[in-house]
Design a protein around this motif. Sequence first.
Motif, PDB file in Angstrom:
ATOM      1  N   ASP A   1      42.600  37.523  41.501  1.00  0.00           N
ATOM      2  CA  ASP A   1      42.580  37.251  42.862  1.00  0.00           C
ATOM      3  C   ASP A   1      43.276  38.706  43.199  1.00  0.00           C
ATOM      4  O   ASP A   1      44.733  38.419  43.311  1.00  0.00           O
ATOM      5  CB  ASP A   1      43.391  36.249  43.520  1.00  0.00           C
ATOM      6  CG  ASP A   1      43.261  36.009  44.947  1.00  0.00           C
ATOM      7  OD1 ASP A   1      42.723  36.930  45.698  1.00  0.00           O
ATOM      8  OD2 ASP A   1      43.496  35.132  45.521  1.00  0.00           O
ATOM      9  N   THR A   2      42.814  39.737  43.640  1.00  0.00           N
ATOM     10  CA  THR A   2      43.358  40.925  43.484  1.00  0.00           C
ATOM     11  C   THR A   2      44.166  41.394  44.853  1.00  0.00           C
ATOM     12  O   THR A   2      44.905  42.346  44.927  1.00  0.00           O
ATOM     13  CB  THR A   2      42.113  42.088  43.389  1.00  0.00           C
ATOM     14  OG1 THR A   2      41.244  42.017  44.337  1.00  0.00           O
ATOM     15  CG2 THR A   2      41.627  41.961  41.900  1.00  0.00           C
ATOM     16  N   GLN A   3      43.739  40.372  45.758  1.00  0.00           N
ATOM     17  CA  GLN A   3      44.736  40.737  47.146  1.00  0.00           C
ATOM     18  C   GLN A   3      46.243  40.712  46.657  1.00  0.00           C
ATOM     19  O   GLN A   3      46.699  41.443  47.425  1.00  0.00           O
ATOM     20  CB  GLN A   3      44.298  39.471  48.039  1.00  0.00           C
ATOM     21  CG  GLN A   3      45.074  38.171  47.573  1.00  0.00           C
ATOM     22  CD  GLN A   3      44.904  37.022  48.695  1.00  0.00           C
ATOM     23  OE1 GLN A   3      45.526  37.461  49.860  1.00  0.00           O
ATOM     24  NE2 GLN A   3      44.150  35.851  48.371  1.00  0.00           N
ATOM     25  N   PHE A   4      46.628  40.188  45.614  1.00  0.00           N
ATOM     26  CA  PHE A   4      48.112  40.174  45.424  1.00  0.00           C
ATOM     27  C   PHE A   4      48.366  41.537  44.802  1.00  0.00           C
ATOM     28  O   PHE A   4      49.591  41.915  44.993  1.00  0.00           O
ATOM     29  CB  PHE A   4      48.629  39.048  44.487  1.00  0.00           C
ATOM     30  CG  PHE A   4      48.506  37.609  45.094  1.00  0.00           C
ATOM     31  CD1 PHE A   4      49.181  37.265  46.267  1.00  0.00           C
ATOM     32  CD2 PHE A   4      47.232  37.000  44.952  1.00  0.00           C
ATOM     33  CE1 PHE A   4      48.934  35.998  47.053  1.00  0.00           C
ATOM     34  CE2 PHE A   4      47.350  35.507  45.485  1.00  0.00           C
ATOM     35  CZ  PHE A   4      48.181  35.278  46.623  1.00  0.00           C
TER      36      PHE A   4
ATOM     37  N   VAL B   1      47.561  44.315  45.932  1.00  0.00           N
ATOM     38  CA  VAL B   1      47.714  45.084  47.066  1.00  0.00           C
ATOM     39  C   VAL B   1      49.150  44.536  47.949  1.00  0.00           C
ATOM     40  O   VAL B   1      49.840  45.266  48.445  1.00  0.00           O
ATOM     41  CB  VAL B   1      46.601  45.116  47.964  1.00  0.00           C
ATOM     42  CG1 VAL B   1      46.885  45.807  49.336  1.00  0.00           C
ATOM     43  CG2 VAL B   1      45.322  45.725  47.162  1.00  0.00           C
ATOM     44  N   LYS B   2      49.152  42.969  48.615  1.00  0.00           N
ATOM     45  CA  LYS B   2      49.923  42.362  49.098  1.00  0.00           C
ATOM     46  C   LYS B   2      51.438  42.890  48.425  1.00  0.00           C
ATOM     47  O   LYS B   2      52.313  42.850  49.430  1.00  0.00           O
ATOM     48  CB  LYS B   2      49.687  41.092  49.187  1.00  0.00           C
ATOM     49  CG  LYS B   2      48.530  40.842  50.286  1.00  0.00           C
ATOM     50  CD  LYS B   2      48.500  39.208  50.313  1.00  0.00           C
ATOM     51  CE  LYS B   2      47.278  38.894  51.536  1.00  0.00           C
ATOM     52  NZ  LYS B   2      47.160  37.368  51.387  1.00  0.00           N
TER      53      LYS B   2
ATOM     54  N   GLU C   1      52.055  45.019  46.576  1.00  0.00           N
ATOM     55  CA  GLU C   1      52.283  46.275  45.921  1.00  0.00           C
ATOM     56  C   GLU C   1      52.844  46.588  44.655  1.00  0.00           C
ATOM     57  O   GLU C   1      54.028  47.076  44.405  1.00  0.00           O
ATOM     58  CB  GLU C   1      53.100  47.299  46.931  1.00  0.00           C
ATOM     59  CG  GLU C   1      52.839  48.830  46.675  1.00  0.00           C
ATOM     60  CD  GLU C   1      53.755  49.802  47.587  1.00  0.00           C
ATOM     61  OE1 GLU C   1      52.903  50.711  48.148  1.00  0.00           O
ATOM     62  OE2 GLU C   1      54.653  49.310  47.930  1.00  0.00           O
TER      63      GLU C   1
END
Length: 338
Positions: free
Chosen positions: A268-271, A273-274, A276
């Motif tokens: 879940d690649t959002q993490f 970025v979120k 950083e």
Amino acid sequence: MKAIQIIDQGIVQLIDLPLPQLERGQVLLRVHYVGFCGSDLNTFKGLNPLALMPVIPGHEIGAVIADVGADVPSNFIPGMSVTVNPYTNCGQCAACENGRPYACEFNQTLGVQRNGAMATYIAVPWEKIIGDAAISVRDFALVEPMSVGFHAVSRAAVTDSDRVLVFGCGMIGLGAIIRAVRRGATVIAVDVSDEKLRLAQKLGAQYTINSITENLEERISAITDRRGADVVIEAVGRSETYTASISAVAFTGRVVYIGYAKEKIPFDTQFFVKKELDIRGSRNATPADFKAVITYLKTGDCPIDDFITAVIPPEEAQSALEHWSKNPGDVFRILVQF
């Protein structure tokens, strides 16, 4: 001379080879101990995509210098106990040009991409020899795997203000725990084996978590005041621990992967970025890492006997690998004694 060869998935044989012929710049080593490592086990199980087959395994080496070739410096003396830096480098790829030859694109590690050290004698370039009179020939066989764990801690730039979580308390994970503790970090060890967790605690891990019998997320949250770990080091190579590393790490934390996963892993690649995150790989070890492990062993603080599950003759290699394959939680290191 005797040598152990993995000839196919699940099949080991003892073969007879001629003695190596010394070339210019080489040192002949009489091998005394070689450790079976996780990559050897994966080769045996048919799960190592990097491995030459058939292959003589082994790159965790405790040996004695038997002879030296021409153009070898005079400080390499027959009778010296040594280990070997088992990696190669091409000198021309991006990693080599960037001063990181241990991560060479074309590296050939002993016992993986080329025949290794599970033989009575091996010949290696003198530049790969690492010696210290204070280390026994047996203990030298533990230096390389611990160095890999030490290197991961350097990759993570661990400091004394960090909470460091280590997934996996095998030899490499224990190396990471030792190095993080010596840097003053607060260390959390995670494994599925209570025995391995007890050893991690003995080595200085302040917290241990059995991820089978305890709620991993709740324990990490409680230990870190719901912040997560500043650094997560993955030393297992399973999809569960790869993804759990992203969950366990704090916002703006660092994740370092040592373990080779055997399959593709959905993230879940959002993490990424979120949070950083700094996500880093860690491959092999540097000469400085080898030196740091030797310095640690010389303190006398390391419970080395606890690391060695068994010492076996070459004739028992097949049965030892079969046992390890069926009982992965029971084994730290198996040393083959030649």
